[in-house]
Design a protein around this motif. Structure first.
Motif, short mmCIF file in Angstrom:
data_model
loop_
_atom_site.label_atom_id
_atom_site.label_comp_id
_atom_site.label_asym_id
_atom_site.label_seq_id
_atom_site.Cartn_x
_atom_site.Cartn_y
_atom_site.Cartn_z
N VAL A 208 0.86 -1.20 0.00
CA VAL A 208 0.00 0.00 0.00
C VAL A 208 0.89 1.24 0.00
CG1 VAL A 208 -1.72 1.30 1.34
CG2 VAL A 208 -1.92 -1.19 1.15
N GLY A 209 1.91 1.21 0.87
CA GLY A 209 2.84 2.35 0.94
C GLY A 209 3.56 2.56 -0.38
N MET A 210 4.02 1.46 -0.98
CA MET A 210 4.75 1.54 -2.25
C MET A 210 3.84 2.14 -3.34
SD MET A 210 6.35 -1.49 -4.52
CE MET A 210 8.10 -1.51 -4.53
N VAL B 206 9.23 -6.52 8.16
CA VAL B 206 9.83 -5.78 7.05
C VAL B 206 8.74 -5.17 6.15
CG1 VAL B 206 11.28 -5.97 4.96
CG2 VAL B 206 12.00 -7.08 7.07
N GLY B 207 7.68 -5.92 5.93
CA GLY B 207 6.55 -5.42 5.13
C GLY B 207 5.95 -4.17 5.75
N MET B 208 5.71 -4.23 7.05
CA MET B 208 5.13 -3.07 7.75
C MET B 208 6.10 -1.88 7.69
SD MET B 208 2.11 -3.89 9.13
CE MET B 208 1.77 -2.86 10.53
N ALA B 209 7.38 -2.17 7.94
CA ALA B 209 8.40 -1.10 7.97
C ALA B 209 8.51 -0.43 6.60
CB ALA B 209 9.74 -1.69 8.39
N MET C 61 5.43 5.56 2.86
CA MET C 61 4.43 6.60 3.17
C MET C 61 5.13 7.90 3.57
SD MET C 61 1.17 5.26 3.02
CE MET C 61 0.02 5.73 4.27
N SER C 62 6.29 7.78 4.22
CA SER C 62 7.00 9.01 4.64
C SER C 62 7.70 9.68 3.45
CB SER C 62 8.01 8.68 5.74
OG SER C 62 9.11 8.00 5.18
N SER D 246 -5.64 7.39 5.74
CA SER D 246 -4.93 7.47 7.02
C SER D 246 -4.38 6.10 7.40
CB SER D 246 -5.87 7.97 8.11
OG SER D 246 -6.87 7.00 8.31
N PHE D 247 -3.32 6.09 8.24
CA PHE D 247 -2.80 4.82 8.77
C PHE D 247 -3.93 4.00 9.40
CE2 PHE D 247 1.98 5.84 9.61
CZ PHE D 247 2.22 5.72 8.25
#
Lengths: 288, 250
Positions: free
Chosen positions: A54-56, A107-110, A116-117, A128-129
């Motif tokens: 999702v972040g990617m 690692v996936g969460m990180a 996202m940052s 939102s998170f």
């Protein structure tokens, strides 16, 4: 007081129930395989790695204008890659399963947090998170709904076609291999189906509570059914009843739907244990 | 053709041999018991024959072919404790799984499959509880369900890993009755056992495995085997009357 007629005539609410219904059907069937093969934490691991995807997706969409790489596609890519890594014998034979899950999970969460940052929030406004992790079924659009429906139909067709082999694999992997089943291929198929189910389920309850939707109805069904097929059917029915019940409570009390569905399932799971225990004692008493 | 032919076989895990230079033939209509202490390599030997692990050196042939090709011609009965007894499945469905090795991938079982499973269940004396969930069966009944699964595709070789472990004496006798009958019907049998009483009564030959293998062509444990494998008197089991128990034991 909620005006239920007005609420149910809203397309947003109708969409919410349709998404929940589709997810419940898939989760009921796949959750049965997860429970009988004791893969609950494998599922948890796969679900949490999707945050990286999702972040990617937000990063690629905002920085490189890759508009087709939506958060759902990103989640699917991360889920499938992590599922294949876990399923490959080269990994599973050399390392402890829980260690692999731990690495992929964290690692996936990180990666999700880092992407996202780094994303450009002036180009794309991310969810939102809280919405990503704990779900916001109301945000599921028509495109996502179509993808969820297609993924569900494909997964169910694959399971129906390979049912006997999946039954053999989940019951006794050694015998399955001796019977001529390619257990590596079959495991990869099963893990990928679980990955896609996680992607579907996280639209309803969010990444953190995917395990509830996949595990609880199947675990309840296991208490009262005699065969795998029966367990899948009852699991789907229980899943639908509990999810709808949870969603209605969430509308009525105005609390988050994903969390309400998870808590409803948890409470009814405890009720099922009590009923099963009491029923067992009554039956035992009659036999004596 | 010789059912199983093993020459100069060494096998183990992570590059460390559990046993080496094993030579063994399982002959036509053979009934061979493999005894020996835990960790001596009995189960590893079975795994190599079944094609589940590769040998480090030497050869294994099953009906003249590599195990990977021909292992599906072997009926295999695992240790009862190794399977999930809470799995939602009936005895009949477990037995039907045995037909997968013969027919390949199909979403449904044919009438022929169902008839073969029915015959295997009658043979293994589990037909009375065919539709019971396996979690509701006793250990002995479950063991015979796995035996029926192995028999459903009508194999010419049957391999059993401690088929009578944790069974009461009457259940043990019942299992051996079925195995003797199978052997008379032409099935070559190889089993791992700690049950020494079965050696003289039931099997035709004995092998003792403790990192190497000694075979005796008679159903007797030799002094050499005792020196190789045992430092104490092996388990002796009472032989009682056979009661196969057609009822569930919850």
């Amino acid at each position: 007081m909620v005006d239920w007629i007005a609420a149910f005539s809203m397309p947003l609410i109708q969409n919410m129930f349709i998404v929940a219904a589709i997810a419940c059907v898939l989760c009921g069937v796949v959750g049965t395989l997860v429970v009988v093969k004791r893969m609950v934490f494998v599922t948890g691991g796969i679900a949490h790695t999707t945050f990286g995807g999702v972040g990617m997706a937000y990063y690629l969409m905002s920085v490189f204008a890759v508009s087709w790489f939506t958060p759902m596609i990103g989640a699917a890519v991360f889920a499938v890659v992590s599922a294949v890594i876990m399923a490959l014998p080269a990994v599973s034979r050399r390392m402890r399963e829980d260690s692999v899950i731990g690495v992929l999970w964290s690692v996936g969460m990180a990666l999700g947090v880092i992407f996202m940052s780094l994303m450009d929030r002036s180009v794309v406004t991310p969810r939102s998170f809280e919405s990503i992790l704990f779900g916001d079924i109301l945000l599921v659009g028509n495109t996502e709904l179509k993808i969820i429906a297609v993924v569900t139909i494909i997964s169910l067709i694959v399971i129906a076609t390979l049912f006997r082999d999946l039954q053999a694999l989940t019951f006794d992997e050694t015998h399955a291999k001796l019977s001529g089943i390619n257990v590596t291929v079959m495991n990869v198929i099963l893990y990928v189906i679980i990955a896609m189910t996680c992607v579907v389920a996280l639209n309803v309850v969010g990444i953190v509570m995917v395990i509830a939707l996949i595990t609880i109805p199947a675990a309840m069904s296991n208490m009262f059914t005699e065969s795998l097929k029966e367990m899948m059917i009852v699991s789907v029915i229980l899943s639908l009843i509990m999810a709808f019940f949870g969603l209605i409570i969430s509308i009525g009390v105005d609390i988050p739907p994903g969390a309400t569905v998870s808590v409803t399932m948890g409470v009814l799971f405890v009720v099922a244990i009590v009923v099963k225990t009491a029923f067992g004692k009554i039956t035992q008493g009659k036999m004596e | 053709m010789i059912p199983i032919e093993i020459k100069d076989l060494s096998a183990g895990y992570d590059g460390r041999a559990v046993f080496s230079n094993v030579n063994l033939e399982l002959r036509d209509r053979d009934f061979l018991a493999v005894i020996g202490p835990n960790g001596g390599g009995k189960t590893t030997l079975f795994k190599v024959i079944l094609g589940l692990i590769n040998p480090m050196s030497g050869t294994v042939k099953v009906f003249g072919e590599e195990p990977v090709v021909s292992a599906r011609k072997i009926g295999y009965v695992p240790q009862n404790e190794n399977l999930d007894s809470e799995y939602p499945i009936s005895a009949r469905e477990v037995v039907l799984m045995g037909m997968r090795s013969k027919k390949g991938i199909r979403p449904f079982y044919s009438k022929e499959d169902k008839e073969a499973a029915e015959r295997a269940m009658e043979y293994a004396e589990v037909i009375d509880f065919a539709d019971s969930r396996i979690s509701k069966l006793s250990g002995g009944q479950r063991q015979r369900v796995y035996l029926a699964r192995a028999l459903a595709p009508e194999p010419k070789i049957l391999m059993l890993d401690e088929p009578t472990a944790s069974l009461d004496p009457s259940m043990k006798d019942c299992t051996y009755d079925i195995l003797r009958k199978l052997n008379k019907d032409g099935v070559a049998i190889m089993l791992i056992t700690h049950d020494m009483s079965s050696i003289s009564h039931d099997v035709k030959r004995v092998a003792c495995m403790n990192h190497r293998l000694i075979v005796n062509d008679a159903p007797e444990i030799t002094q050499e085997m005792i020196a190789l494998g045992f430092h104490c008197v092996p388990e002796l089991v009472h032989i009682g009357s056979c009661d196969c128990g057609g009822h569930n034991h919850g």
